[in-house]
Design a protein around this motif. Structure first.
Motif, PDB file in Angstrom:
ATOM      1  N   LEU A  13      -1.803   2.457  14.462  1.00 18.72           N
ATOM      2  CA  LEU A  13      -0.729   2.627  13.480  1.00 18.72           C
ATOM      3  C   LEU A  13      -0.348   1.288  12.848  1.00 18.72           C
ATOM      4  CD1 LEU A  13       1.439   5.167  15.479  1.00 18.72           C
ATOM      5  CD2 LEU A  13       0.256   5.638  13.324  1.00 18.72           C
ATOM      6  N   ALA A  14      -0.350   0.221  13.645  1.00 17.82           N
ATOM      7  CA  ALA A  14      -0.026  -1.109  13.126  1.00 17.82           C
ATOM      8  C   ALA A  14      -1.059  -1.553  12.096  1.00 17.82           C
ATOM      9  CB  ALA A  14       0.073  -2.113  14.267  1.00 17.82           C
ATOM     10  N   GLU A  15      -2.315  -1.212  12.325  1.00 14.95           N
ATOM     11  CA  GLU A  15      -3.359  -1.535  11.354  1.00 14.95           C
ATOM     12  C   GLU A  15      -3.120  -0.788  10.046  1.00 14.95           C
ATOM     13  OE1 GLU A  15      -7.048  -0.761  13.377  1.00 14.95           O
ATOM     14  OE2 GLU A  15      -6.667  -2.350  14.837  1.00 14.95           O
ATOM     15  N   ARG A  16      -2.735   0.470  10.152  1.00 16.50           N
ATOM     16  CA  ARG A  16      -2.407   1.238   8.945  1.00 16.50           C
ATOM     17  C   ARG A  16      -1.197   0.634   8.237  1.00 16.50           C
ATOM     18  NH1 ARG A  16      -1.709   7.266  10.586  1.00 16.50           N
ATOM     19  NH2 ARG A  16      -0.936   7.340   8.452  1.00 16.50           N
ATOM     20  N   LEU A  17      -0.222   0.171   9.021  1.00 19.28           N
ATOM     21  CA  LEU A  17       0.966  -0.444   8.457  1.00 19.28           C
ATOM     22  C   LEU A  17       0.590  -1.709   7.686  1.00 19.28           C
ATOM     23  CD1 LEU A  17       4.386  -0.344   9.158  1.00 19.28           C
ATOM     24  CD2 LEU A  17       3.615  -2.589   9.856  1.00 19.28           C
ATOM     25  N   ARG A  18      -0.291  -2.537   8.270  1.00 17.99           N
ATOM     26  CA  ARG A  18      -0.728  -3.750   7.581  1.00 17.99           C
ATOM     27  C   ARG A  18      -1.396  -3.415   6.243  1.00 17.99           C
ATOM     28  NH1 ARG A  18      -2.803  -4.593  12.366  1.00 17.99           N
ATOM     29  NH2 ARG A  18      -1.767  -5.919  13.836  1.00 17.99           N
ATOM     30  N   ALA A  19      -2.210  -2.378   6.240  1.00 22.54           N
ATOM     31  CA  ALA A  19      -2.888  -1.961   5.009  1.00 22.54           C
ATOM     32  C   ALA A  19      -1.867  -1.519   3.958  1.00 22.54           C
ATOM     33  CB  ALA A  19      -3.872  -0.834   5.303  1.00 22.54           C
ATOM     34  N   ARG A  20      -0.848  -0.791   4.389  1.00 23.86           N
ATOM     35  CA  ARG A  20       0.195  -0.350   3.451  1.00 23.86           C
ATOM     36  C   ARG A  20       0.977  -1.546   2.923  1.00 23.86           C
ATOM     37  NH1 ARG A  20      -0.865   2.772   0.490  1.00 23.86           N
ATOM     38  NH2 ARG A  20      -2.722   3.355   1.526  1.00 23.86           N
ATOM     39  N   LEU A  21       1.228  -2.534   3.783  1.00 25.11           N
ATOM     40  CA  LEU A  21       1.941  -3.734   3.325  1.00 25.11           C
ATOM     41  C   LEU A  21       1.123  -4.484   2.280  1.00 25.11           C
ATOM     42  CD1 LEU A  21       3.397  -5.033   6.704  1.00 25.11           C
ATOM     43  CD2 LEU A  21       4.689  -4.141   4.758  1.00 25.11           C
ATOM     44  N   ASP A  22      -0.188  -4.573   2.498  1.00 24.36           N
ATOM     45  CA  ASP A  22      -1.061  -5.208   1.514  1.00 24.36           C
ATOM     46  C   ASP A  22      -1.020  -4.438   0.196  1.00 24.36           C
ATOM     47  OD1 ASP A  22      -1.778  -7.123   3.381  1.00 24.36           O
ATOM     48  OD2 ASP A  22      -3.696  -6.179   3.877  1.00 24.36           O
ATOM     49  N   SER A  23      -1.069  -3.117   0.304  1.00 24.77           N
ATOM     50  CA  SER A  23      -1.009  -2.274  -0.883  1.00 24.77           C
ATOM     51  C   SER A  23       0.325  -2.461  -1.608  1.00 24.77           C
ATOM     52  CB  SER A  23      -1.189  -0.806  -0.491  1.00 24.77           C
ATOM     53  OG  SER A  23      -0.987   0.031  -1.596  1.00 24.77           O
TER      54      SER A  23
END
Length: 65
Positions: A13-23
């Motif tokens: 989930l943290a990896e998905r969160l990082r991707a959303r933050l980049d987006s």
């Protein structure tokens, strides 16, 4: 679910969160407010899910200790 499984899920989930933050950063730079708001909502939901997994891991670890 074991503590390790919960922590693994939290990491995913943290990896998905990082991707959303980049987006979100890209959208902010592009001025796409509507999409940025959508990303913020998803970020908030991911953060809640991470917190829940960490709490499950803690409870599982406490139960096994």
């Amino acid at each position: 679910m074991s503590a390790n499984e919960s922590l693994g899920r939290a990491q995913e989930l943290a990896e998905r969160l990082r991707a959303r933050l980049d987006s979100l950063e890209r959208l902010a730079e592009a001025g796409d407010v509507d999409a940025a708001v959508d990303d913020l909502a998803e970020i908030a939901e991911l953060a809640k899910q991470i917190e829940a997994e960490v709490q499950r891991a803690r409870a599982s670890a406490d139960a096994g200790a």
